[in-house]
Design a protein around this motif. Structure first.
Motif, PDB file in Angstrom:
ATOM      1  N   ALA A  38       1.098  -1.108  -0.267  1.00 53.39           N
ATOM      2  CA  ALA A  38       0.133  -0.082   0.116  1.00 53.39           C
ATOM      3  C   ALA A  38       0.749   1.076   0.413  1.00 53.39           C
ATOM      4  O   ALA A  38       0.150   2.331  -0.774  1.00 53.39           O
ATOM      5  N   ASP A  42       0.560   4.117  -3.033  1.00 50.93           N
ATOM      6  CA  ASP A  42       0.905   5.148  -2.589  1.00 50.93           C
ATOM      7  C   ASP A  42       2.361   6.414  -3.023  1.00 50.93           C
ATOM      8  O   ASP A  42       1.920   7.436  -3.804  1.00 50.93           O
ATOM      9  N   LEU A  48      -3.836  -0.066  -6.304  1.00 51.68           N
ATOM     10  CA  LEU A  48      -2.277  -0.950  -5.086  1.00 51.68           C
ATOM     11  C   LEU A  48      -2.717  -2.528  -6.511  1.00 51.68           C
ATOM     12  O   LEU A  48      -1.952  -3.441  -6.106  1.00 51.68           O
TER      13      LEU A  48
END
Length: 91
Positions: A38, A42, A48
């Motif tokens: 994750a 980001d 994801l």
């Protein structure tokens, strides 16, 4: 997303389609770097699912990935060694 390879981008290494983010880059962050999928998604601004697809590709093609890692390390060594050689003797 899907994993693609194109000789004109990243020297033909597999990458996330539509990006210049290589499978090895993602695997390095997660596998070697201990970052969560994750967090990597980001940081690279990708889904994801793309991170997991890259990790799946990495493990399904481990020998190919290790080959790219070796080639990259050898190229780095060549550049490093060439850069440390003086062009003419120092007096």
């Amino acid at each position: 997303m899907t994993i693609v390879a194109d000789e004109d981008i990243l020297g033909g290494e597999p990458r996330v389609e539509g990006t210049r983010i290589g499978v090895r880059h993602i695997a390095g962050k997660v596998v070697s770097g201990g970052q969560t999928p994750a967090y990597v998604a980001d940081q690279y601004d990708i889904s994801l699912a793309s991170v997991y697809e890259a990790l799946s590709y990495y493990y399904a093609n481990l020998e190919e990935m290790k080959g790219f890692e070796r080639e990259n390390a050898e190229a780095f060594e060549r550049v490093h060694d060439d850069g440390l050689q003086p062009k003419e003797p120092v007096s």
